[in-house]
Design an enzyme around this catalytic site. Structure first.
Site, mmCIF file in Angstrom:
data_model
loop_
_atom_site.group_PDB
_atom_site.id
_atom_site.type_symbol
_atom_site.label_atom_id
_atom_site.label_comp_id
_atom_site.label_asym_id
_atom_site.label_seq_id
_atom_site.Cartn_x
_atom_site.Cartn_y
_atom_site.Cartn_z
ATOM 1 C CD GLU A 28 62.314 54.275 58.399
ATOM 2 O OE1 GLU A 28 63.107 55.376 58.983
ATOM 3 O OE2 GLU A 28 61.532 54.480 57.532
ATOM 4 C CE LYS A 89 67.452 61.429 56.064
ATOM 5 N NZ LYS A 89 66.718 61.508 54.788
ATOM 6 C CG ASP A 141 71.212 60.887 44.212
ATOM 7 O OD1 ASP A 141 71.508 60.160 45.046
ATOM 8 O OD2 ASP A 141 70.416 61.925 44.313
ATOM 9 C CB SER A 143 68.591 54.930 48.160
ATOM 10 O OG SER A 143 68.618 54.696 49.391
ATOM 11 C CG ASP A 145 67.710 52.549 51.660
ATOM 12 O OD1 ASP A 145 68.164 52.813 52.575
ATOM 13 O OD2 ASP A 145 66.374 53.108 51.649
ATOM 14 C CE LYS A 162 58.401 59.432 51.195
ATOM 15 N NZ LYS A 162 59.051 58.503 51.994
#
Length: 305
Positions: A28, A89, A141, A143, A145, A162
């Site tokens: 990425e 992004k 909220d 991601s 992903d 993370k």
């Protein structure tokens, strides 16, 4: 190899490797465009590609150049994304916007995985995976992903998510989305900066070949989900866990005190952690990434047979 959409450009080197059945590893680009400072980002981008080549695998760094998604950025294109102003992004939802507006963009885990799969690449490495954010029961909220990986059958190597995220909730969402998660030589889910997040994993693999066999089993069953390989940072290279927990608590308190919310939260917390650790978190970040690139290349070789 899958036939990509006409709007995706695949580098000749990558296309040739895929057509020959050779190993290819997707990388990425948001770690370069938004995760690392200049000029370290360019150094890491080029060094990572060389690291993959040295392991006998073709690298395919993925990004968006002038609106066009590129699978296999050239060195000049990597430099462009690392140095150009106003690089955005891009997750999957942003790809048509970037194309229509002819933007330069670093691709997130979601966009990189989606583009890699469209090109026929079967393995990808990243640093940390996106997940469920703290307080998501109120903010929703989460991601993108996770949703993309639920429908994108790629093997993804990461060092977990993370620690600024809600790791327990992330693992619950991965289970709900039927995304298999295995530890690489560990029964504990990592938390990027630290080896052990405190959460157990049900399954583990010991070798790249076992990870490749898991991906093959997924394909034989016709399942659409990614396989996530959680590869913890070497314990001797992690942030001291007690120090990490103290800094993270301070970062969360600072974000709350300053009213930082929404998409501003993650960059605020990561910047706080980097400054509070005197740059030690950045060193761990790079150690994590190198380890995942190496393992991803080994799995790509095993997948290619």
């Amino acid at each position: 190899m899958q036939t990509p959409a006409p709007g995706i450009r695949i580098a000749d080197e990558v296309r040739d490797a895929l057509e020959a059945g050779g190993p290819v590893l997707a990388l990425e680009s948001t770690i370069l465009t938004h995760g690392l400072p200049s000029p370290r980002n360019l150094e890491v981008g080029l060094a990572s590609e060389q690291q993959v080549r040295d392991l006998g695998v073709t690298p395919a760094t993925i990004g968006v150049v002038d609106g066009t998604p590129v699978v296999g950025l050239s060195p000049a294109e990597i430099e462009r994304l690392c140095t150009a102003p106003d690089v955005v992004k891009a997750s999957v939802r942003d790809l048509p916007i970037a194309r229509a507006k002819r933007l330069d963009a670093g691709t997130t885990v979601a966009a990189t995985a989606w583009l890699a799969h469209r090109a026929g690449i079967r393995v990808m490495s990243t640093g940390g995976l996106g997940g469920v954010h703290r307080g998501a029961s109120e903010t929703f909220d989460e991601s993108a992903d996770l949703g993309t990986l639920a429908t994108t059958p790629i093997t993804l190597v990461s060092a977990g998510v993370k620690s600024i995220l809600d790791i327990g909730a992330t693992l619950e969402r991965l289970e709900t989305l039927n995304i298999p998660v295995v530890g690489y030589r560990t029964d504990r889910y990592p938390a990027f900066y630290v080896t052990d997040s405190g959460f157990a994993l049900d399954y583990r693999v010991e070798t790249p070949e076992e990870a490749a066999a898991l991906a093959l089993a997924r394909d034989e069953l016709g399942l659409p989900q990614a396989v996530l390989v959680a590869n913890p940072v070497d314990p001797v290279k992690q942030l001291d866990p007690a120090f990490h927990d103290r800094v993270l608590a301070e970062a969360l308190a600072a974000a709350s005190a300053q009213g930082v919310t929404g998409h501003d939260t993650t960059p605020f917390l990561l910047d706080y952690v980097q400054r509070a650790t005197g740059g030690a978190s950045l060193k761990v970040n790079l150690d994590v990434y190198r380890g995942n690139v190496s393992l991803g290349a080994e799995i790509a070789r095993a997948v290619a047979g």
